[in-house]
Design a protein around this motif. Structure first.
Motif, PDB file in Angstrom:
ATOM      1  N   ILE A 150       0.841  -1.200   0.000  1.00 39.10           N
ATOM      2  CA  ILE A 150       0.000   0.000   0.000  1.00 39.10           C
ATOM      3  C   ILE A 150       0.880   1.255   0.000  1.00 39.10           C
ATOM      4  CG2 ILE A 150      -1.619   1.350   1.405  1.00 39.10           C
ATOM      5  CD1 ILE A 150      -2.700  -1.435   2.407  1.00 39.10           C
ATOM      6  N   LEU A 151       1.897   1.232   0.836  1.00 36.20           N
ATOM      7  CA  LEU A 151       2.746   2.421   0.967  1.00 36.20           C
ATOM      8  C   LEU A 151       3.558   2.666  -0.297  1.00 36.20           C
ATOM      9  CD1 LEU A 151       3.948   1.902   4.641  1.00 36.20           C
ATOM     10  CD2 LEU A 151       2.567   3.825   3.802  1.00 36.20           C
ATOM     11  N   ARG A 152       4.065   1.576  -0.877  1.00 39.17           N
ATOM     12  CA  ARG A 152       4.891   1.706  -2.076  1.00 39.17           C
ATOM     13  C   ARG A 152       4.103   2.366  -3.208  1.00 39.17           C
ATOM     14  NH1 ARG A 152       8.433  -3.403  -2.985  1.00 39.17           N
ATOM     15  NH2 ARG A 152       6.374  -4.316  -2.811  1.00 39.17           N
ATOM     16  N   ASN A 153       2.815   2.019  -3.277  1.00 38.49           N
ATOM     17  CA  ASN A 153       1.980   2.557  -4.361  1.00 38.49           C
ATOM     18  C   ASN A 153       1.208   3.809  -3.966  1.00 38.49           C
ATOM     19  OD1 ASN A 153       2.657   0.475  -6.197  1.00 38.49           O
ATOM     20  ND2 ASN A 153       1.373  -0.911  -4.981  1.00 38.49           N
ATOM     21  N   SER A 154       1.507   4.331  -2.784  1.00 44.27           N
ATOM     22  CA  SER A 154       0.733   5.483  -2.307  1.00 44.27           C
ATOM     23  C   SER A 154       1.189   6.763  -2.996  1.00 44.27           C
ATOM     24  CB  SER A 154       0.889   5.637  -0.799  1.00 44.27           C
ATOM     25  OG  SER A 154       2.210   6.045  -0.504  1.00 44.27           O
ATOM     26  N   LYS A 155       0.289   7.752  -3.017  1.00 43.46           N
ATOM     27  CA  LYS A 155       0.582   9.045  -3.628  1.00 43.46           C
ATOM     28  C   LYS A 155       1.833   9.705  -3.033  1.00 43.46           C
ATOM     29  CE  LYS A 155      -3.392  11.432  -5.512  1.00 43.46           C
ATOM     30  NZ  LYS A 155      -4.472  12.293  -5.074  1.00 43.46           N
ATOM     31  N   PRO A 156       1.879   9.844  -1.685  1.00 48.13           N
ATOM     32  CA  PRO A 156       3.050  10.533  -1.117  1.00 48.13           C
ATOM     33  C   PRO A 156       4.364   9.817  -1.406  1.00 48.13           C
ATOM     34  CG  PRO A 156       1.595   9.706   0.630  1.00 48.13           C
ATOM     35  CD  PRO A 156       0.876   9.528  -0.660  1.00 48.13           C
ATOM     36  N   LYS A 168       4.919   8.030  -4.291  1.00 44.20           N
ATOM     37  CA  LYS A 168       5.202   8.256  -5.718  1.00 44.20           C
ATOM     38  C   LYS A 168       5.632   9.693  -5.978  1.00 44.20           C
ATOM     39  CE  LYS A 168       2.713   4.541  -7.902  1.00 44.20           C
ATOM     40  NZ  LYS A 168       1.396   4.050  -8.315  1.00 44.20           N
ATOM     41  N   LYS A 169       4.999  10.612  -5.220  1.00 44.19           N
ATOM     42  CA  LYS A 169       5.342  12.029  -5.421  1.00 44.19           C
ATOM     43  C   LYS A 169       6.506  12.465  -4.545  1.00 44.19           C
ATOM     44  CE  LYS A 169       1.022  13.736  -7.195  1.00 44.19           C
ATOM     45  NZ  LYS A 169      -0.139  14.583  -7.014  1.00 44.19           N
ATOM     46  N   LYS A 170       7.152  11.491  -3.909  1.00 43.57           N
ATOM     47  CA  LYS A 170       8.308  11.733  -3.043  1.00 43.57           C
ATOM     48  C   LYS A 170       8.006  12.730  -1.925  1.00 43.57           C
ATOM     49  CE  LYS A 170      12.001  10.452  -6.307  1.00 43.57           C
ATOM     50  NZ  LYS A 170      11.277   9.490  -7.057  1.00 43.57           N
ATOM     51  N   LYS A 171       6.800  12.593  -1.376  1.00 42.15           N
ATOM     52  CA  LYS A 171       6.405  13.472  -0.266  1.00 42.15           C
ATOM     53  C   LYS A 171       6.854  12.903   1.086  1.00 42.15           C
ATOM     54  CE  LYS A 171       4.392  17.043  -2.048  1.00 42.15           C
ATOM     55  NZ  LYS A 171       3.361  16.925  -3.067  1.00 42.15           N
ATOM     56  N   PHE A 189       0.020   7.700   7.681  1.00 39.49           N
ATOM     57  CA  PHE A 189      -0.635   7.634   6.374  1.00 39.49           C
ATOM     58  C   PHE A 189      -1.627   6.475   6.346  1.00 39.49           C
ATOM     59  CE2 PHE A 189      -1.073   5.675   2.218  1.00 39.49           C
ATOM     60  CZ  PHE A 189      -1.535   6.737   1.457  1.00 39.49           C
ATOM     61  N   LEU A 190      -1.161   5.297   6.807  1.00 40.50           N
ATOM     62  CA  LEU A 190      -2.022   4.109   6.776  1.00 40.50           C
ATOM     63  C   LEU A 190      -3.300   4.334   7.586  1.00 40.50           C
ATOM     64  CD1 LEU A 190       0.706   1.343   7.263  1.00 40.50           C
ATOM     65  CD2 LEU A 190      -0.660   1.740   5.205  1.00 40.50           C
ATOM     66  N   VAL A 191      -3.134   4.913   8.770  1.00 37.53           N
ATOM     67  CA  VAL A 191      -4.267   5.075   9.680  1.00 37.53           C
ATOM     68  C   VAL A 191      -5.175   6.226   9.261  1.00 37.53           C
ATOM     69  CG1 VAL A 191      -4.854   5.737  12.036  1.00 37.53           C
ATOM     70  CG2 VAL A 191      -3.011   4.119  11.633  1.00 37.53           C
ATOM     71  N   GLU A 192      -4.561   7.370   8.970  1.00 33.85           N
ATOM     72  CA  GLU A 192      -5.361   8.589   8.778  1.00 33.85           C
ATOM     73  C   GLU A 192      -5.856   8.755   7.345  1.00 33.85           C
ATOM     74  OE1 GLU A 192      -2.827  11.702  10.423  1.00 33.85           O
ATOM     75  OE2 GLU A 192      -2.563  10.415  12.179  1.00 33.85           O
ATOM     76  N   LYS A 193      -5.051   8.332   6.375  1.00 33.56           N
ATOM     77  CA  LYS A 193      -5.436   8.577   4.982  1.00 33.56           C
ATOM     78  C   LYS A 193      -5.989   7.318   4.312  1.00 33.56           C
ATOM     79  CE  LYS A 193      -3.967  12.938   4.405  1.00 33.56           C
ATOM     80  NZ  LYS A 193      -3.609  13.332   5.718  1.00 33.56           N
ATOM     81  N   HIS A 194      -5.312   6.193   4.539  1.00 36.22           N
ATOM     82  CA  HIS A 194      -5.707   4.996   3.797  1.00 36.22           C
ATOM     83  C   HIS A 194      -6.877   4.252   4.440  1.00 36.22           C
ATOM     84  CE1 HIS A 194      -5.079   1.992   0.687  1.00 36.22           C
ATOM     85  NE2 HIS A 194      -5.391   1.104   1.610  1.00 36.22           N
ATOM     86  N   PHE A 195      -6.682   3.759   5.660  1.00 34.77           N
ATOM     87  CA  PHE A 195      -7.746   2.947   6.285  1.00 34.77           C
ATOM     88  C   PHE A 195      -8.753   3.788   7.053  1.00 34.77           C
ATOM     89  CE2 PHE A 195      -4.357  -0.315   5.818  1.00 34.77           C
ATOM     90  CZ  PHE A 195      -5.072  -1.209   5.042  1.00 34.77           C
ATOM     91  N   LYS A 196      -8.314   4.947   7.518  1.00 40.42           N
ATOM     92  CA  LYS A 196      -9.183   5.838   8.299  1.00 40.42           C
ATOM     93  C   LYS A 196      -9.784   5.155   9.522  1.00 40.42           C
ATOM     94  CE  LYS A 196     -10.445   9.121   4.646  1.00 40.42           C
ATOM     95  NZ  LYS A 196      -9.669   8.711   3.491  1.00 40.42           N
TER      96      LYS A 196
END
Ligand code: 4AD
Ligand code: MG
Length: 477
Positions: free
Chosen positions: A325-331, A333-336, A355-362
């Protein structure tokens, strides 16, 4: 006559009875209205003085921060916001304050300023509310484990072993720092030290808790732990309290169930018992959030967030899935991300956890089956020989709040692992004995208590949820 607390008085009906109360002045308005607080509740009781009946020099001594003993009649309040108030018949100043120098003036103070005045900051609404909730959480923890058949044990604070193997320990010694005894190799000779060997403040009570789990079945320790890691973050302390249950015959799945049920239960406890303080902190946080740009605001208010945790299942995700999930995440890929995730095996940083908790799985996430080489020596190796039965519970706004695992119960596998990591068997002979005599599957975890308090109160800096924070370069008070 007995002195009442402010909380007791505010819950009573007007009775025209003479009552007594002691507390500290929050404000004194119009030479007539004292707002008195004694810590028993967030709310102040209004005490009305008829200035014509009191000596002027006495009235001058009623200043913010002064300690008072008040007697008077409990009557129906004329003002808004409270049911009752006190018509003062006698007033004694127990301790004067100094309005010129008293730091806690009745106005908004920054948390930085209050940290420098940590000995007085619980005289503010925010800090008294936080500390009352913290006390309730501590009670809820003992209650949960007691009701679920666990025994409480006190693991030692002084140890000879490094449970986490991270080497971030504070040494305990009585040797003369300027002139320590040396051995034949010119090294400091700890045989001459107080304990006859090197000793440290513990980083975790786990290893000792395991010994009790393997006889008493279900145990927990809840005490101070110490880490000499040079982490100057809003989530790290050098001295913090950890809650560590340890259970015989329980595997990793059981460990996850326990962690989830336990966290939900203690959060539900404060939702039920600390409404007044939570409402106050909920509003405080909401007002603070309004000053932030829309995109950085928390999507939920504090109480909503606590209810969400208490009522919803935690998402269980393997480390391997999380890496995908993290490897393919926006931040990524965009090197954030500050630390980019390129391959399996990477250690997760707080930015990834959040990221996993707040943005992806919520929702809260339990990550499990981590690579063996980024976790401690005692974790149960999986059949793939690459991953261990570790679990971390990740919370919104906090990141890692719990770390735990199923423990390696096989003597040979454990010995190999220790040899690999240069952990001397002589140091942990007693730990190895557990694997020699009646070994069994067992598991446990550690909850960072101050991180839980941060979550439950919405405070964003861990220094604001412990009375006197110990951090690098700081041990004031
Ligand atoms: O993940 P950790 O290092 O796990 C252990 O120590 C295990 N021996 C626990 C066990 O299995 N019995 O620490 C556990 C928790 C973390 O998840 C975090 O919440 C908290 O302790 N923690 C800290 N809290 C404040 N300041 C620090 N420096 C912390 N380090 C860990
Ligand atoms: Mg950890």
């Amino acid at each position: 006559m007995n002195t009442s607390t402010v909380a007791e008085l505010l819950s009573q009906d007007a009775s025209s009875q003479i009552i007594e109360v002691k507390g500290w002045v929050r404000t004194f308005r119009a030479n007539r209205f004292i707002a008195l607080n004694d810590g028993s509740t967030l709310n102040n009781i209004q005490c009305v003085v008829d200035f014509e009946n009191f000596d002027e020099t006495l009235l001058k001594r009623i200043t913010t921060g002064a300690a008072l003993h008040i007697k008077g009649e409990l009557v129906e309040s004329q003002g808004k916001g409270q049911k009752v108030e006190i018509v003062v018949s006698s007033l004694e100043v127990l301790g004067d304050s100094d309005p010129e120098t008293y730091p806690i003036q009745p106005k908004k103070h920054s948390f930085e300023f209050l940290r420098e005045n940590a000995h007085l900051r619980t005289r503010t609404n925010t800090f008294s509310a936080v500390m009352r909730i913290k006390s309730a959480l501590s009670f809820a923890i003992h209650k949960y484990f007691t009701e679920n058949g666990f025994y409480n044990m006190h693991t030692p604070m002084i140890t000879g072993s490094d449970a986490e193997g991270a080497g971030e320990m504070f040494r305990i010694t009585t040797l003369d720092a300027k002139n320590p005894p040396l051995d034949e190799n010119g090294e400091v000779n700890f045989k001459e030290d107080f304990f006859g060997k090197e000793a440290n403040l513990t980083v975790s009570g786990q290893l000792e808790a395991e010994t009790y789990a393997m006889s008493l079945g279900k145990v927990y320790t809840f005490g101070p732990t110490f880490r000499a890691e040079n982490s100057n973050t809003s989530r790290h302390l050098a001295e913090f309290w950890m809650v560590e249950p340890e259970v015989a015959f329980m595997d990793l799945a059981g460990n996850m169930d326990l962690a989830e049920d336990f966290m939900k239960s203690v959060i539900a406890y404060v939702l039920e018992h600390n409404k007044e303080d939570l409402n106050f902190l909920d509003q405080r946080l909401f007002d603070e959030e309004k000053t932030k740009p829309q995109t950085e605001r928390s999507p939920m208010r504090l109480i909503e967030k606590l209810k969400f945790i208490a009522d919803n299942n935690f998402k269980r995700v393997s480390y391997t899935e999380a890496i995908d999930i993290l490897r393919n995440s926006k931040p990524n890929k965009k090197k954030k991300f500050k630390y980019l995730i390129n391959e399996w095996g990477a250690d997760l940083q707080s930015e990834h956890e959040r990221f996993l908790v707040e943005k992806h799985f919520k929702c809260p996430v339990i990550l499990f089956d981590y690579p063996a080489n980024i976790k401690a020596f005692y974790m149960r190796l999986n059949d793939d020989e690459k991953t261990v039965r570790a679990m971390d519970v990740l919370f919104p706004g906090i990141g890692e709040i719990v770390g735990g695992s199923q423990r390696e119960e096989r003597l040979d596998v454990l010995k190999n692992k220790m040899a690999e990591l240069d952990i001397p068997e002589e140091e942990l002979w007693w730990y190895l004995d557990l694997r020699k005599y009646g070994t069994a599957v067992h598991s446990g975890f550690g909850l960072g208590f101050e991180r839980l308090v941060m979550f439950a109160t919405g405070m964003s800096n861990i220094r604001d949820v412990i009375p006197y924070p110990r951090t690098p370069q700081n041990a004031e008070f």
